[in-house]
Design an enzyme around this catalytic site. Structure first.
Site, PDB file in Angstrom:
ATOM      1  N   ASP A 118     -10.221   9.926   0.340  1.00 24.71           N
ATOM      2  CA  ASP A 118     -10.621  11.113  -0.678  1.00 24.71           C
ATOM      3  C   ASP A 118     -11.133  12.367  -0.687  1.00 24.71           C
ATOM      4  O   ASP A 118     -11.583  12.761  -1.028  1.00 24.71           O
ATOM      5  CB  ASP A 118     -11.367  10.535  -1.424  1.00 24.71           C
ATOM      6  CG  ASP A 118     -11.872  10.670  -2.959  1.00 24.71           C
ATOM      7  OD1 ASP A 118     -11.230  11.144  -3.394  1.00 24.71           O
ATOM      8  OD2 ASP A 118     -12.631  10.109  -3.283  1.00 24.71           O
ATOM      9  N   HIS A 152      -5.080   8.559   0.076  1.00 25.43           N
ATOM     10  CA  HIS A 152      -5.852   8.946  -1.296  1.00 25.43           C
ATOM     11  C   HIS A 152      -6.242  10.281  -1.020  1.00 25.43           C
ATOM     12  O   HIS A 152      -7.370  10.880  -0.043  1.00 25.43           O
ATOM     13  CB  HIS A 152      -6.840   7.629  -1.357  1.00 25.43           C
ATOM     14  CG  HIS A 152      -7.559   8.532  -2.813  1.00 25.43           C
ATOM     15  ND1 HIS A 152      -8.552   7.614  -3.652  1.00 25.43           N
ATOM     16  CD2 HIS A 152      -8.323   9.409  -3.672  1.00 25.43           C
ATOM     17  CE1 HIS A 152      -9.292   7.980  -4.008  1.00 25.43           C
ATOM     18  NE2 HIS A 152      -8.773   9.431  -4.447  1.00 25.43           N
TER      19      HIS A 152
END
Length: 439
Positions: free
Chosen positions: A306, A59
């Site tokens: 992320d 991610h």
């Protein structure tokens, strides 16, 4: 290609040994490594260092094409290499959106040209991330990029009919839908976690149930159609319990947690510093402890960064106007060391599991997350567990500066990274001769 003789590294924290990297693979270990090394082999003194399989991030936001003011594939993967990563999944919320074979192939080629890490594009689930019709999932899967992970990350696939169709569609090529679990009607205008702190600050709260409701729905949909579903950036204790229940039921669900959700809490919002504004929001200390326990016991499968870089103007503003997101590629491993290794929740084999082996398996990434053994691809990371480094965003490789760990002293430092036997990082510095890679 230069061969490398790594002297005295401890694979997964076990007994130190020597490793010989040549022709893209691990060709020898132990006493055989030195015996087989040529006179021109580059010797790496790894005394006191832990050897891990190259880290894999499921991610990452690389922003290119379209937002090169925040990050490029080159700068983002250079940051990834410095963080110990040899492969990263690039999320689809670019401009244009990565919802066609053409765009995902462009991102894939940019990764090959940069050469710092393998770039695996993530395809959008819906056209333009609008949640109205499915994107070209099959075409992206059949493209040169061989997309296997699909996500509208940044937005939720909120329509249950579309989500069901997507789950059904990706079964044909062993794909997975990675869901950004956020019920949009429960989070309209939300600025931070809903709780005591949001009430005291007068900021619109983001309830935990907005995440938990979508996860509950989607694990049931995955069970119904017999497909794989992955939960992005799980952040609440309630979400942990839902995933635990689903796994006990035999549902094919995996989940990730970010480094910042393992360490930081919503108390930081009291500073009104937008660097702490993130989606999903920082939660309570009780949530943090539940996430750590779930990562340790395998309920949460992996750590994913992320990594969400933003230009200065997107964060140097009032909280309400600031963008959501934090950088994380260069600090992920140290945060895992602080939150999981030092408290005894994970050993180094566990670190390899959550940051390499399992993310590679979920993303169907060939050649990564493999054992440190003769004949295996030489994708490796060397870590100094005794190092203590003060985080300074101004000197990180990422283009953006929105690290939430600015000024913190974190344990562990990546000393070297090897991508198919080629050094991308040595002595904790990028190798300037990196000129592209092959897959």
């Amino acid at each position: 290609m230069t061969s490398h003789l790594i002297r005295g590294a401890a694979p997964l924290g076990a007994e130190p040994t020597d490793l010989l990297l040549a022709d893209g693979v691990i060709t020898a270990t132990g006493a055989d490594a030195a015996a087989q090394a040529g006179s021109d082999a580059h010797v790496v003194d790894a005394d006191g260092l832990v050897a891990l399989p190259g880290l894999v991030d499921l991610h990452t936001h690389l922003r290119e094409p379209g937002r090169e003011d925040a990050e490029t594939v080159w700068s983002g993967t250079r940051a990834a290499a410095l963080g110990g990563f040899t492969a990263v999944h690039a999320m689809a919320n670019t401009q244009p959106v990565a919802d066609t074979a053409g765009v995902v192939e462009q991102v894939w080629r940019l990764g090959r040209e940069a050469g710092w890490a393998d770039v695996l594009p993530v395809g959008a689930v819906t056209v333009g991330l609008k949640g109205e019709q499915l994107a070209e999932l099959g075409a992206m899967a059949a493209s040169q990029a061989r997309v296997r992970v699909f996500s509208d990350d940044g937005l939720c696939v909120w329509d249950p009919v579309l989500m069901r169709r997507a789950l059904e569609y990706v079964k044909a090529f062993d794909g997975v839908i990675a869901q950004h679990a956020q019920e949009p009607r429960l989070t309209a205008g939300a600025q931070m976690n809903e709780g005591v702190v949001s009430s005291e600050l007068g900021l619109t709260g983001w309830p935990a149930v907005a995440e938990e409701a979508i996860i509950a729905r989607d694990v049931l949909l995955a069970e119904h159609v017999g497909s794989r579903v992955h939960i992005c950036h799980l952040s609440t204790a309630g979400s942990v319990e839902i995933v635990r229940w689903a796994k006990a039921r035999g549902i094919d669900v995996t989940a990730e947690v970010t480094p910042h959700h393992l360490l930081l809490t919503d108390e930081l919002a009291r500073s009104y510093n937008p660097v702490y504004k993130v989606n999903p929001p920082l939660r309570t200390q009780e949530d943090v402890l539940a996430l750590r326990a779930a990562l340790a016991d395998g309920t949460i499968d992996i750590v994913a960064t992320d990594h969400a870089p933003h230009p200065v103007e997107a964060k140097d503003c009032e909280w309400a106007d600031a963008a959501f997101g934090m950088t994380g590629l260069e600090t992920a491993l140290p945060v895992v060391v602080e939150t999981m290794v030092e408290p005894g929740l994970l050993d180094w084999a566990g670190v390899a599991r959550v940051l390499s082996t399992t993310p590679a398996r979920i993303g169907r990434v060939e050649g990564h997350g493999r054992p440190i053994a003769v004949g295996e691809p030489a994708n490796l990371t060397l870590v100094d567990p005794a190092a203590r480094v003060v985080v300074d965003g101004a000197h990180q490789a990422t283009t953006s500066r929105n690290t939430p760990f600015q000024g913190r002293t974190l344990p562990g430092r990546v000393v070297a990274t090897f991508l198919r036997g080629r050094a991308t990082v040595l002595d904790a510095q990028p190798v300037a001769s990196t000129t592209g890679g092959t897959r």
